[in-house]
Structures are given as structure tokens and as C-alpha cells.
Scaffold this motif. Structure first.
Motif, short mmCIF file in Angstrom:
data_model
loop_
_atom_site.label_atom_id
_atom_site.label_comp_id
_atom_site.label_asym_id
_atom_site.label_seq_id
_atom_site.Cartn_x
_atom_site.Cartn_y
_atom_site.Cartn_z
N MET A 1 0.82 -1.19 0.00
CA MET A 1 0.00 0.00 0.00
C MET A 1 0.87 1.26 0.00
SD MET A 1 -3.16 0.75 2.45
CE MET A 1 -3.66 2.36 2.88
N LEU A 2 1.94 1.25 0.78
CA LEU A 2 2.83 2.40 0.79
C LEU A 2 3.68 2.40 -0.47
CD1 LEU A 2 4.05 2.42 4.50
CD2 LEU A 2 2.34 3.88 3.45
N PRO A 3 4.00 3.60 -0.98
CA PRO A 3 4.82 3.64 -2.20
C PRO A 3 6.22 3.11 -1.94
CG PRO A 3 4.49 5.85 -1.30
CD PRO A 3 3.65 4.91 -0.48
N ARG A 4 6.75 2.43 -2.93
CA ARG A 4 8.12 1.93 -2.83
C ARG A 4 9.05 3.01 -3.38
NH1 ARG A 4 8.63 -3.75 -2.00
NH2 ARG A 4 6.57 -4.67 -1.95
N ALA A 26 -0.08 11.66 1.02
CA ALA A 26 -1.01 12.57 1.70
C ALA A 26 -2.37 11.90 1.90
CB ALA A 26 -1.17 13.86 0.91
N LEU A 27 -2.81 11.14 0.91
CA LEU A 27 -4.09 10.43 1.02
C LEU A 27 -4.03 9.37 2.12
CD1 LEU A 27 -6.93 10.06 -0.20
CD2 LEU A 27 -5.93 8.37 -1.73
N ILE A 28 -2.94 8.64 2.20
CA ILE A 28 -2.77 7.64 3.26
C ILE A 28 -2.76 8.32 4.62
CG2 ILE A 28 -1.18 5.94 4.25
CD1 ILE A 28 -0.38 5.26 1.32
N GLY A 29 -2.05 9.44 4.72
CA GLY A 29 -2.01 10.18 5.98
C GLY A 29 -3.39 10.68 6.39
N LEU A 30 -4.14 11.22 5.43
CA LEU A 30 -5.49 11.70 5.72
C LEU A 30 -6.40 10.55 6.15
CD1 LEU A 30 -7.56 14.02 5.70
CD2 LEU A 30 -7.99 13.45 3.29
N LEU A 31 -6.29 9.42 5.49
CA LEU A 31 -7.08 8.25 5.86
C LEU A 31 -6.78 7.80 7.29
CD1 LEU A 31 -9.09 6.07 4.88
CD2 LEU A 31 -7.11 4.75 4.13
N ILE A 98 4.80 9.28 7.33
CA ILE A 98 4.25 8.74 6.08
C ILE A 98 3.97 9.86 5.09
CG2 ILE A 98 2.19 7.64 5.09
CD1 ILE A 98 2.13 5.89 7.67
N THR A 99 3.43 10.96 5.57
CA THR A 99 3.05 12.06 4.69
C THR A 99 4.27 12.75 4.08
OG1 THR A 99 1.05 12.41 6.00
CG2 THR A 99 1.75 14.21 4.56
N PHE A 100 5.31 12.96 4.87
CA PHE A 100 6.46 13.72 4.39
C PHE A 100 7.63 12.86 3.93
CE2 PHE A 100 4.25 16.72 7.22
CZ PHE A 100 3.94 17.68 6.26
N VAL A 104 11.42 13.96 2.03
CA VAL A 104 12.70 13.66 2.65
C VAL A 104 13.50 12.71 1.78
CG1 VAL A 104 13.79 12.62 4.67
CG2 VAL A 104 11.83 14.12 4.96
N HIS A 105 12.83 11.70 1.23
CA HIS A 105 13.53 10.74 0.37
C HIS A 105 14.09 11.42 -0.86
CE1 HIS A 105 13.86 7.76 -2.88
NE2 HIS A 105 14.40 7.04 -1.91
N ARG A 106 13.30 12.28 -1.49
CA ARG A 106 13.78 12.97 -2.70
C ARG A 106 14.98 13.85 -2.38
NH1 ARG A 106 11.78 13.54 -7.76
NH2 ARG A 106 12.53 15.33 -8.95
N LEU A 107 14.92 14.55 -1.26
CA LEU A 107 16.03 15.40 -0.87
C LEU A 107 17.29 14.58 -0.64
CD1 LEU A 107 17.03 18.23 0.03
CD2 LEU A 107 16.36 17.57 2.34
N LEU A 108 17.18 13.51 0.13
CA LEU A 108 18.35 12.67 0.39
C LEU A 108 18.83 11.95 -0.87
CD1 LEU A 108 17.37 11.18 3.86
CD2 LEU A 108 19.01 13.00 3.37
N HIS A 109 17.88 11.54 -1.70
CA HIS A 109 18.25 10.84 -2.94
C HIS A 109 18.99 11.78 -3.89
CE1 HIS A 109 17.80 7.46 -5.74
NE2 HIS A 109 17.69 8.38 -6.68
#
Length: 129
Positions: A1-4, A26-31, A98-100, A104-109
Motif C-alpha cells: 500500500m505504501l509507495p516503494r 497525503a491520502l494515506i495520511g489523511l485516511l 508517512i506524509t512527508f 525527505v527521500h527525494r532530498l536525500l536521494h
């Protein structure tokens, strides 16, 4: 369910794919917020006999970390309020993570991506001549 997430040797994700990943997170966080709020409302309504609006107010205040407005009267209500408060503290941290996570991943990547990988990501949607 979470993005890889892509590995550090993969190219940086394109902007449209990144936006889709952000929307999914964001949708998962809102849910998760809505489910947590519903559990709190049901607990206050069933155990303390509060109306739905008062249950919403109390559950949302605890979930946001501001503290309850209504002091529970029954022992079951007090136990529920304590457990819900402990859960809420952890839930807020998990939901924020989960939301952010995509940002963070894009910045570190981007720190690990080669310049060629960065250019490949920018040119994904351009047509070749």
C-alpha cells in the motif's frame, strides 16, 4: 500500500511521478487521521455518553496534542482516554512520517544521484528528435 522508493543507484524520480507519490502519501495520511478520529469519537460517545459533536471535539483535541476538554467520569472512559492519548502521540508522529517521507527521500536521494541521473530524470518526458 505504501509507495516503494527507488534505490540510491536509480535515477531521480520524474516530477509527475513524484507528485503522484506525494498525493498517495497525503491520502494515506489523511485516511489514518480520519480512522484515528473515528475511533476516538466512538470511544467517547460509547463510554462517556458524549454527543457526536462533543466526541469529535474531544477526540480531535487529543489527536492534535492539545489535550482533552472533557474529563472522563467513568473508569472505562478514563482508561480509554489514557490509551487514546498514548496512541495519538505515536499516531501523529507516524502519520507525519508517512506524509512527508517522499519529500525527505527525494532530498536525500538528490544528494546521492549523479548529475547524469538528474539529467535523465529531467529528460524522461521530452521527445527525442
Amino acid at each position: 500500500m505504501l509507495p516503494r522508493f527507488e534505490k540510491k543507484h536509480h535515477a531521480l524520480l520524474s516530477w509527475p511521478a513524484f507528485v503522484r507519490r506525494m498525493l498517495l502519501s497525503a491520502l494515506i495520511g489523511l485516511l489514518l487521521v480520519l480512522i484515528s478520529l473515528a475511533v476516538g469519537m466512538l470511544g467517547y460517545h460509547a463510554l462517556e455518553g458524549l454527543g457526536w459533536i462533543d466526541s469529535f471535539l474531544n477526540a480531535s483535541m487529543i489527536l492534535s496534542g492539545m489535550g482533552p476538554l472533557w474529563s472522563p467520569r467513568s473508569e472505562a472512559g478514563k482508561i480509554f482516554a489514557g490509551i487514546y492519548a498514548l496512541y495519538s502521540g505515536l499516531a501523529v508522529l507516524a502519520i507525519a512520517g508517512i506524509t512527508f517521507a517522499p519529500i525527505v527521500h527525494r532530498l536525500l536521494h538528490s544528494f546521492h544521484a549523479d548529475e547524469a541521473d538528474m539529467n535523465d530524470s529531467a529528460n524522461v518526458h521530452r521527445k527525442k528528435p
